[in-house]
Design a protein around this motif. Structure first.
Motif, mmCIF file in Angstrom:
data_model
loop_
_atom_site.group_PDB
_atom_site.id
_atom_site.type_symbol
_atom_site.label_atom_id
_atom_site.label_comp_id
_atom_site.label_asym_id
_atom_site.label_seq_id
_atom_site.Cartn_x
_atom_site.Cartn_y
_atom_site.Cartn_z
ATOM 1 N N PRO A 186 0.930 -1.351 0.042
ATOM 2 C CA PRO A 186 -0.108 -0.074 -0.086
ATOM 3 C C PRO A 186 0.904 1.243 -0.135
ATOM 4 N N GLY A 187 2.154 1.144 0.522
ATOM 5 C CA GLY A 187 2.883 2.174 0.424
ATOM 6 C C GLY A 187 2.696 3.379 1.149
ATOM 7 N N VAL A 200 -5.545 3.925 5.325
ATOM 8 C CA VAL A 200 -5.568 3.036 4.320
ATOM 9 C C VAL A 200 -5.113 1.711 5.399
ATOM 10 N N LEU A 201 -4.416 1.916 6.644
ATOM 11 C CA LEU A 201 -4.473 0.707 7.542
ATOM 12 C C LEU A 201 -5.672 0.306 7.994
ATOM 13 N N GLN A 202 -6.458 1.201 8.218
ATOM 14 C CA GLN A 202 -7.905 0.756 8.970
ATOM 15 C C GLN A 202 -8.739 -0.053 7.914
ATOM 16 N N LYS A 203 -8.480 0.249 6.739
ATOM 17 C CA LYS A 203 -9.147 -0.504 5.749
ATOM 18 C C LYS A 203 -8.356 -1.395 4.860
ATOM 19 N N MET A 204 -7.158 -1.687 5.314
ATOM 20 C CA MET A 204 -6.272 -2.627 4.415
ATOM 21 C C MET A 204 -6.761 -3.873 3.931
ATOM 22 N N GLY A 217 5.033 -1.809 5.140
ATOM 23 C CA GLY A 217 6.134 -1.531 5.469
ATOM 24 C C GLY A 217 5.990 0.073 6.261
ATOM 25 N N MET A 218 5.795 -0.023 7.253
ATOM 26 C CA MET A 218 5.515 0.951 8.370
ATOM 27 C C MET A 218 6.866 1.292 9.315
ATOM 28 N N SER A 219 7.659 0.570 9.282
ATOM 29 C CA SER A 219 8.764 0.597 10.388
ATOM 30 C C SER A 219 9.478 2.042 10.537
ATOM 31 N N THR A 240 5.684 -1.636 16.142
ATOM 32 C CA THR A 240 4.966 -3.220 16.749
ATOM 33 C C THR A 240 3.364 -3.052 16.658
ATOM 34 N N VAL A 241 3.070 -2.152 17.272
ATOM 35 C CA VAL A 241 1.553 -1.959 17.377
ATOM 36 C C VAL A 241 1.070 -1.849 15.942
ATOM 37 N N LEU A 242 1.391 -1.098 15.031
ATOM 38 C CA LEU A 242 0.999 -1.210 13.897
ATOM 39 C C LEU A 242 1.347 -2.245 12.864
#
Length: 273
Positions: A186-187, A200-204, A217-219, A240-242
């Motif tokens: 998703p970038g 985007v994360l909420q609806k991934m 990739g949210m690191s 870690t949460v994400l």
């Protein structure tokens, strides 16, 4: 759900971890940290020992407003690192983070296994043809513009709908070029505001309709440290949460700086789902 890496099928039914190894002087988190072969090898060895399934080598920082790097410079950074890793860790599965076909081709010929393209073929019209000929897995990311311009390209009417259209077109074009194994990304942080990243994360889970593996990739990204008012170096807990949330929404690969923590996250989430 499998991808074929150098003749071996990698089963993504259990999520995998991709460790980040930047050989750039200006990456937002670890730029210039690994200055010689011994430091690169030490970090790669640590990631593999901690449980990394892939190592993602980057030679062109894609952070917002990153400096432009010539193709020659990117090749000179990337290929020796790929060759070094293959020499010392012959079984390592290397992903190369590049949007240039020539860099992808030389890296695969030097022993890499996967092409990870932030532009999904839109910044080099030879990329999809090249990957199709190489017969390697291809990670395609959602982005608008370039690393130099993407920060200004965050206007969407419906971001999820537009991203799904983007992936539909890119996947179809990749298939037309003979690319069999595709992973979508998703970038996060690319042509998206902090609020858009969280939407985007909420609806991934909606991206699962592509029926392809999803990489998250949210690191240590700004969507974490800007929200919390901290530095990238302090953003491991947020990462870690994400990552945990991403796994519950269908992520099959976590691309991270901190491999041990990601491996542990996967083990815990797997006990619940």
């Amino acid at each position: 759900m499998f991808i074929n890496c150098k003749g071996s099928l990698v089963d993504l039914s259990t999520p995998k971890v991709m460790g980040i190894l930047n050989c750039t002087p200006d990456s937002f988190f670890d730029g210039g940290k690994y200055k010689d072969e011994s430091q690169l090898l030490q970090q790669a060895e640590k990631m593999l020992a901690d449980g990394a399934d892939f190592i993602d080598v980057g030679a062109y920082s894609s952070k917002p407003n990153a400096d432009f790097v010539t193709e020659t410079e990117e090749l000179n950074r990337m290929v020796p690192v790929v060759e070094l890793l293959i020499k010392h860790f012959p079984d390592v599965l290397i992903s190369v983070d590049t949007f240039r076909a020539a860099v992808a081709k030389s890296s695969i010929e030097s022993g890499a296994a996967i092409v990870n393209d932030i532009a999904a073929g839109l910044l080099d019209n030879k990329m999809l043809e090249t990957v199709g000929q190489l017969k390697v897995p291809y990670i395609m990311m959602h982005m608008r513009g370039t690393p130099q311009t993407m920060i200004k390209l965050t206007q969407y009417d419906d971001i999820i709908k537009e991203m799904l259209f983007y992936f539909s077109e890119r996947i179809s074009t990749a298939r037309d070029h003979g690319i069999n194994d595709i992973v979508i990304d998703p970038g996060f942080g690319f042509a998206k505001t902090t609020e858009q990243n969280y939407e985007v994360l909420q609806k991934m889970e909606l991206f699962q309709m592509t029926e392809l593996p999803i990489l998250a990739g949210m690191s240590r990204k700004s969507m974490i440290y800007k929200l919390l008012g901290i530095s990238p170096q302090e953003a491991l807990t947020g990462t870690t949460v994400l990552n945990t949330i991403a796994l519950t929404k269908g992520a099959k690969i976590l691309r991270v700086h901190d491999v041990k923590e990601a491996v542990e996250t996967i083990k815990i989430v797997n006990q619940l789902f």
